[in-house]
Design a protein around this motif. Sequence first.
Motif, PDB file in Angstrom:
ATOM      1  N   HIS A 209      15.265   9.572   9.981  1.00  7.73           N
ATOM      2  CA  HIS A 209      15.511  10.946   9.514  1.00  7.73           C
ATOM      3  C   HIS A 209      14.389  11.911   9.889  1.00  7.73           C
ATOM      4  CE1 HIS A 209      19.201  10.143   7.265  1.00  7.73           C
ATOM      5  NE2 HIS A 209      18.658   8.983   6.962  1.00  7.73           N
TER       6      HIS A 209
ATOM      7  N   ARG B 231      10.847  -1.087  -5.826  1.00 11.56           N
ATOM      8  CA  ARG B 231      10.297  -0.008  -5.007  1.00 11.56           C
ATOM      9  C   ARG B 231      11.403   0.862  -4.389  1.00 11.56           C
ATOM     10  NH1 ARG B 231       5.003  -0.140  -3.007  1.00 11.56           N
ATOM     11  NH2 ARG B 231       3.804  -1.731  -4.070  1.00 11.56           N
TER      12      ARG B 231
ATOM     13  N   ASN C  78      10.042   6.332   9.742  1.00 13.45           N
ATOM     14  CA  ASN C  78      10.520   6.671  11.085  1.00 13.45           C
ATOM     15  C   ASN C  78      11.976   7.115  11.149  1.00 13.45           C
ATOM     16  OD1 ASN C  78      11.151   4.101  10.338  1.00 13.45           O
ATOM     17  ND2 ASN C  78      10.778   3.178  12.324  1.00 13.45           N
TER      18      ASN C  78
ATOM     19  N   GLN D 127       5.492  19.678   7.098  1.00 16.65           N
ATOM     20  CA  GLN D 127       6.249  19.674   5.834  1.00 16.65           C
ATOM     21  C   GLN D 127       6.842  18.288   5.558  1.00 16.65           C
ATOM     22  OE1 GLN D 127       8.641  23.247   6.914  1.00 16.65           O
ATOM     23  NE2 GLN D 127       8.376  23.830   4.770  1.00 16.65           N
TER      24      GLN D 127
ATOM     25  N   TRP E 105       2.453   2.040   2.653  1.00 11.87           N
ATOM     26  CA  TRP E 105       3.523   1.721   3.602  1.00 11.87           C
ATOM     27  C   TRP E 105       3.127   0.458   4.336  1.00 11.87           C
ATOM     28  CZ3 TRP E 105       4.959   1.477   8.871  1.00 11.87           C
ATOM     29  CH2 TRP E 105       6.327   1.650   9.108  1.00 11.87           C
TER      30      TRP E 105
ATOM     31  N   ASP F 229      13.903   4.355   3.918  1.00 15.51           N
ATOM     32  CA  ASP F 229      12.807   5.220   4.333  1.00 15.51           C
ATOM     33  C   ASP F 229      11.600   5.065   3.412  1.00 15.51           C
ATOM     34  OD1 ASP F 229      15.002   6.159   5.825  1.00 15.51           O
ATOM     35  OD2 ASP F 229      15.450   7.670   4.300  1.00 15.51           O
ATOM     36  N   PRO F 230      10.570   4.349   3.863  1.00 13.96           N
ATOM     37  CA  PRO F 230       9.368   4.197   3.031  1.00 13.96           C
ATOM     38  C   PRO F 230       8.682   5.554   2.847  1.00 13.96           C
ATOM     39  CG  PRO F 230       9.350   2.699   4.930  1.00 13.96           C
ATOM     40  CD  PRO F 230      10.462   3.673   5.150  1.00 13.96           C
ATOM     41  N   LEU F 231       8.338   5.864   1.615  1.00 16.63           N
ATOM     42  CA  LEU F 231       7.739   7.169   1.306  1.00 16.63           C
ATOM     43  C   LEU F 231       6.268   7.004   0.946  1.00 16.63           C
ATOM     44  CD1 LEU F 231      10.669   8.565  -0.865  1.00 16.63           C
ATOM     45  CD2 LEU F 231      10.247   8.944   1.573  1.00 16.63           C
ATOM     46  N   LYS F 232       5.573   8.129   0.849  1.00 18.95           N
ATOM     47  CA  LYS F 232       4.125   8.053   0.671  1.00 18.95           C
ATOM     48  C   LYS F 232       3.723   7.549  -0.712  1.00 18.95           C
ATOM     49  CE  LYS F 232       3.502  12.842  -0.747  1.00 18.95           C
ATOM     50  NZ  LYS F 232       2.869  14.128  -0.451  1.00 18.95           N
TER      51      LYS F 232
ATOM     52  N   ALA G  51       5.986  15.782   2.468  1.00 23.73           N
ATOM     53  CA  ALA G  51       7.006  15.289   1.540  1.00 23.73           C
ATOM     54  C   ALA G  51       7.124  13.768   1.559  1.00 23.73           C
ATOM     55  CB  ALA G  51       8.357  15.918   1.882  1.00 23.73           C
ATOM     56  N   ARG G  52       6.963  13.164   2.732  1.00 17.45           N
ATOM     57  CA  ARG G  52       7.301  11.738   2.866  1.00 17.45           C
ATOM     58  C   ARG G  52       6.140  10.847   3.249  1.00 17.45           C
ATOM     59  NH1 ARG G  52      12.434  12.552   6.968  1.00 17.45           N
ATOM     60  NH2 ARG G  52      13.636  13.988   5.665  1.00 17.45           N
TER      61      ARG G  52
ATOM     62  N   GLY H  86       4.835   4.972  -2.075  1.00 19.68           N
ATOM     63  CA  GLY H  86       5.018   3.527  -2.167  1.00 19.68           C
ATOM     64  C   GLY H  86       6.443   3.111  -2.474  1.00 19.68           C
ATOM     65  N   THR H  87       7.331   4.069  -2.653  1.00 15.04           N
ATOM     66  CA  THR H  87       8.742   3.734  -2.833  1.00 15.04           C
ATOM     67  C   THR H  87       9.451   3.822  -1.477  1.00 15.04           C
ATOM     68  OG1 THR H  87       9.393   6.026  -3.280  1.00 15.04           O
ATOM     69  CG2 THR H  87       8.738   4.660  -5.174  1.00 15.04           C
ATOM     70  N   ALA H  88      10.685   3.351  -1.450  1.00 18.06           N
ATOM     71  CA  ALA H  88      11.496   3.466  -0.230  1.00 18.06           C
ATOM     72  C   ALA H  88      12.839   4.065  -0.613  1.00 18.06           C
ATOM     73  CB  ALA H  88      11.681   2.106   0.425  1.00 18.06           C
ATOM     74  N   ARG H  89      13.190   5.099   0.103  1.00 17.88           N
ATOM     75  CA  ARG H  89      14.449   5.798  -0.162  1.00 17.88           C
ATOM     76  C   ARG H  89      15.597   4.964   0.400  1.00 17.88           C
ATOM     77  NH1 ARG H  89      13.649  11.402   2.074  1.00 17.88           N
ATOM     78  NH2 ARG H  89      12.844  11.980   0.032  1.00 17.88           N
TER      79      ARG H  89
ATOM     80  N   VAL I 280      14.345   3.397  -4.186  1.00 18.70           N
ATOM     81  CA  VAL I 280      14.819   4.515  -5.005  1.00 18.70           C
ATOM     82  C   VAL I 280      15.976   5.209  -4.296  1.00 18.70           C
ATOM     83  CG1 VAL I 280      12.573   4.899  -6.102  1.00 18.70           C
ATOM     84  CG2 VAL I 280      13.133   6.108  -3.982  1.00 18.70           C
TER      85      VAL I 280
ATOM     86  N   ARG J  64       4.472   7.725   7.829  1.00 15.87           N
ATOM     87  CA  ARG J  64       4.829   6.486   8.489  1.00 15.87           C
ATOM     88  C   ARG J  64       6.312   6.154   8.457  1.00 15.87           C
ATOM     89  NH1 ARG J  64       0.408   3.212   8.965  1.00 15.87           N
ATOM     90  NH2 ARG J  64       1.624   2.088  10.505  1.00 15.87           N
TER      91      ARG J  64
ATOM     92  N   GLY K  33       0.849  -1.188   0.000  1.00 11.73           N
ATOM     93  CA  GLY K  33       0.000   0.000   0.000  1.00 11.73           C
ATOM     94  C   GLY K  33       0.879   1.230   0.000  1.00 11.73           C
TER      95      GLY K  33
END
Lengths: 209, 421
Positions: free
Chosen positions: B398, A196, B396, B386, A124, B278-281, B390-391, B283-286, A198, B394, A122
Amino acid sequence: MSRFDGARLTCVTFVVVAVCAVAACDPGVSAGNAEGDGQADAVSSGQLPANAPSLFGFGSPASAARVALWDIDVRPDGEGLPSGTGTAAAGKQVYEMYCIACHGPTGNEGPNDRLVGMEPWGDWPGTRGIGNYWPYATTLFDYIRKAMPQNAPGSLTADQTYAVIAYILSLNGLLSADAVLDATTLPAVEMPMRDRFVPDDRVGGPSIR
Amino acid sequence: MSPKEGSGLSRRAWLATTSGVIAAGLLKTQADAVSLVAQEAPVVGQDHTKVPGRFVSELGQRAPGERPRRLPRTQALSSSSRTPLQDLHGIITPADLHFERHHGGVPNIIAEEHELMVHGMVDRPTVFRMADLKRYPQSSRIHFVECSGNGGGVYNRDRMPTDVTPQALDGLLSTSEWSGVMLSTILREVGVRPGASWLLAEGGDSAVMSRSVPLDKAMDDAMLAYGQNGEAIRPEQGYPVRLLLPGWEGNANVKWLRRIEVTDQPTMTREETSRYTDPLKDGTARQFSFVMDAKSIITFPSYPYVLPEPGWWEIKGLAWTGRGRITRVDISTDRGVTWVPAELQVPILSKATVRFRHLWEWDGRETVILSRAVDETGYVQPTIQQLWEARGERTNYHQNHQRAWRIGADGVVTFGLGELL
């Protein structure tokens, strides 16, 4: 699982992306390291004294045998995987002997990290587990060989390690119960979340990312 | 005779006796005199001008009344303990209060046995002992180290605490003067081959902590640190040698460093895939989010302090950024409506904490105070809104949003971010 289908970047593509990403964040990263940051002298900004020899020659050469002894990491392309083989069935026995106390009867109950993550991502995942978060199956070998079981790290044989990984991946619905893992098949396991991940796009300056 | 020797004499009685001895002029030798010196913990109400003090000692101690302590999370192999930010002055963290984050406990390494192997895409794979590393030109620099999980307790809208101290909130941050050899010096020594772009840094602890680091950083300001605040680095900080990546998330600063492999790709270890991403909004993860963005926290007044009365109070705190130097810290004493620049205490060093302070006359009314750091890239420490924008809500790691303290009309200080949501 159909939500996981679709474009999947290959490992090679990802690596290129990641390298570019790091290059892209360079200006931000190195800001402030130049002279005048209040504490960089010639040495700490990477320049050796003018009279430094081209080679100091301290330390001793690392022989190939010595390198082999400590070079235990495993990469996404499988580089570093030892020979050996294991099935999920054998892995269940390894798991119940060496892992169950901390990771629970089905890998879900803890008390330590859940080893199963099936719920869809989803925006997250509530729990970031192996099936719904980990991008590379090879990381399991790298990590388990080095750090698990936590009370006796590095104690499993290569066969036991392949086996317990096969079992964990089957618990995550990524391998069938009769799957066999070895140095060839482990890197080939497709991890649903691989595309997923990046690269970091934060660069400092006014943008909030 | 001293009271310790089982005479049953109370200390006061002993002091009376000994001063009686002195008064009576019964001392025969100088040795008799010095044996009478007070050697113990302070006694309340004592006139120290009338009692000889303690002798010199091999190892100094804190005053018995000063008991700064780290705050351990759990007693486990993979755990952390936090620096008491609210108890410290200046920017340097005493080494025994430096935060801890270990994944397999603290190894008991004997420095003389420790080896660092550097190999991979290099011309001369080499094993260095500590004596070898210490022979190279040495550098010392002041840098913070911060765990990227710092502040992870205050990102969730539904679980915003009020009873959190600076230590519990941001104590995974410490600053030391680090001494060692620049990694670029060692890489020059082994001869990095063309095509190399990353390295794998690996620890000699039971977690064999492993992180991939871009070669650019390694050649820039990375250090193999064996000194901390003037002495050998502490076991909890990676004795006898750790990787120091100034400004980058603590986890990548691999402790108890035993191996560096120069590569042309990241190894994709567990700590850069399953964790520290870092999961982002969307659906990707940094991934490889190394740099610690600008951040600040007011350490006084903070929970659980109670301001006893209105009037002049100095707001004090710390600011830091992994992208260079802090250029400004703004303070708001009216819930973020208006801001004024705080005073920055020199030295203002790159990738080091800086002290800020702001003299404030509290009028006794309820309010929320905040700080906001600005760094030399022009980055302004964001609000939590902010970051959510941006993120998403959820992730946690940074969590560098502005911290806030609510001050009640009764002077009670609590964590105040919940007030601003």
